[in-house]
Design a protein around this motif. Structure first.
Motif, short mmCIF file in Angstrom:
data_model
loop_
_atom_site.label_atom_id
_atom_site.label_comp_id
_atom_site.label_asym_id
_atom_site.label_seq_id
_atom_site.Cartn_x
_atom_site.Cartn_y
_atom_site.Cartn_z
N LEU A 138 1.60 -1.60 -0.32
CA LEU A 138 0.15 -0.52 0.26
C LEU A 138 1.02 0.92 0.03
O LEU A 138 0.71 2.08 -0.45
N SER A 139 1.88 1.48 1.07
CA SER A 139 2.64 2.14 0.72
C SER A 139 3.63 2.43 0.13
O SER A 139 4.11 3.63 -0.59
N GLY A 140 3.52 1.47 -0.19
CA GLY A 140 5.43 1.46 -1.61
C GLY A 140 6.69 1.80 -0.39
O GLY A 140 6.47 1.69 0.46
N CYS A 169 8.12 3.43 2.28
CA CYS A 169 7.59 4.70 2.60
C CYS A 169 6.33 5.40 3.77
O CYS A 169 5.53 4.82 3.70
N GLY A 170 6.76 6.03 4.48
CA GLY A 170 5.65 7.05 5.58
C GLY A 170 5.89 6.79 6.47
O GLY A 170 4.88 6.59 7.83
N GLN A 171 6.59 5.58 7.17
CA GLN A 171 7.19 5.05 8.72
C GLN A 171 8.44 4.94 8.77
O GLN A 171 8.85 5.37 8.10
N HIS A 205 0.26 5.51 -3.13
CA HIS A 205 1.02 6.13 -2.97
C HIS A 205 2.58 5.97 -4.39
O HIS A 205 3.47 6.43 -3.30
N ARG A 206 1.90 5.73 -4.68
CA ARG A 206 3.20 5.65 -5.89
C ARG A 206 2.81 7.06 -7.04
O ARG A 206 1.69 7.56 -7.05
#
Length: 383
Positions: free
Chosen positions: A28-30, A38-40, A143-144
């Protein structure tokens, strides 16, 4: 029945295994080329310099060369980074990339470069995106940063499927669908409307319809065979002046096709001649089919229910396939990037998953055929 139970059990095992071992966050986040999601906050991968970074504020995956992604031996050639925003307009120079980073706080170059170094550091040519950077927008839920340009997007879409080893056929398929999506949707709608009209009037034109179909099949076979022999004769004349291996191969292929079409046409004529008395039975069956739709009007909606069930199953199948694509452990490659690989015989599970797509789809279609047959038989034998 036992084989079916074993098959369904193994399908369930693949689903459970992919969800349990697959990384939903990576899906999901990539993730970037260094194994960071990404995002963590991320855990350090041994041997990778830029791994283990805190990318809480960088939620989108950005490819340095999004229009030139090549999947060879399960390796994405373009470097992927996590950025805080996708470039919503084309960036033509390194100065534009630097200005975008200073204005939006989104660094499009590799992590070891600071925005102030974009135009001065000689490494920028390798660590910054290939310019002009195309306009892109984040894909919903995934999220790409996807290029807005359709021709570029067709190639970029292949990067989302990291377990395809040879993507040339996939690229042509995606490109064709993207450029002709309006025509495809229009033809699907037209075929649906024509099918509905045919079901209504089939009772009244059954005799004419059968003969029209028979004549069209005969004329189509004759026409196709004639065209192939004409192409063969034309190619043979031109091949005499141009003695090349390609011309000889084309001539031989046309001869094989023409002979095969001739044999098919002869067999078709023999079948038509032998079974000419069956035409009356076919007409009667069409007539009864027209009466069935009048007395059982809800039967028309059965294909829609089947299509709805197929859509649900295909959504499940694609979800499991994506989870399978995210299974595996991070492994450094020779280029200094991270690849997620699944070792052992489990890496071939997606082949079994493909077989499940065909098997279960055919089972759903067979259920529709069984339902329609049961309704028609009940109607026919109920006086």
């Amino acid at each position: 029945l036992l084989n079916c139970r074993v098959f369904v059990f193994l399908q369930g095992f693949i689903c459970g295994f992919s969800i349990a071992t697959g990384a939903a966050a990576r899906l999901l986040s990539g993730y970037d080329s260094y194994g960071n999601i990404c995002g963590q906050k991320n855990v350090k991968v041994e041997g990778i310099v830029n791994s283990g970074l805190d990318l809480t504020h960088k939620k989108y995956v950005f490819f340095l060369d999004p229009c030139n992604i090549d999947l060879i031996h399960q390796k994405i050639k373009s470097i992927a980074l996590c950025v805080s925003a996708c470039p919503r307009k084309e960036l033509k120079t390194l100065a534009d990339i630097q200005k975008f980073a200073e204005t939006n706080g989104s660094t499009l170059c590799s992590y070891e470069l600071q925005p102030s170094e974009y135009t001065t550091d000689p490494r920028a040519a390798k660590l910054c995106p290939k310019y002009p950077v195309p306009e892109s927008a984040p894909i919903p839920f995934f999220h790409r940063c996807a290029p807005v340009n359709i021709s570029c997007y067709a190639k970029f879409a292949e990067a989302l499927i990291t377990f395809v080893s040879d993507s040339s056929v996939l690229h042509r398929l995606i490109s064709g669908v993207m450029t002709s999506k309006e025509i495809i949707m229009g033809l699907c709608l037209l075929s649906l409307v024509l099918s509905m009209i045919l079901m209504v009037i089939i009772r009244y034109i059954s005799r004419v319809l059968v003969w029209i179909l028979t004549i069209l099949v005969i004329l189509g076979s004759l026409g196709g065979t004639g065209v192939l022999w004409w192409l063969y004769a034309k190619q043979r004349i031109s091949a005499g002046a141009l003695e090349t291996q390609i011309a000889k191969d084309n001539l031989q292929a046309l001869l094989i096709y023409a002979i095969a079409a001739t044999i098919f046409t002869v067999i078709l004529f023999l079948i038509m001649l032998i079974m000419r008395k069956r035409v009356a039975l076919t007409i009667a069956l069409f007539h009864v089919a027209g009466k069935v739709f009048i007395h059982l009007p809800l039967l028309v909606f059965q294909p829609f229910w089947t299509f709805f069930v197929l859509i649900l199953f295909w959504a499940y199948w694609i979800t499991v396939l994506l989870f399978l694509g995210t299974t595996g452990s991070p492994v450094p490659n020779e280029e200094g990037f991270v690849e997620f690989r699944m070792a052992g015989p489990l890496k071939y599970m997606w082949w079994y998953h493909v077989v499940g797509l065909i098997w279960i789809s055919e089972f759903i279609l067979a259920c529709q055929q069984m339902t329609v047959a049961g309704a028609v038989v009940t109607y026919y034998f109920t006086r």
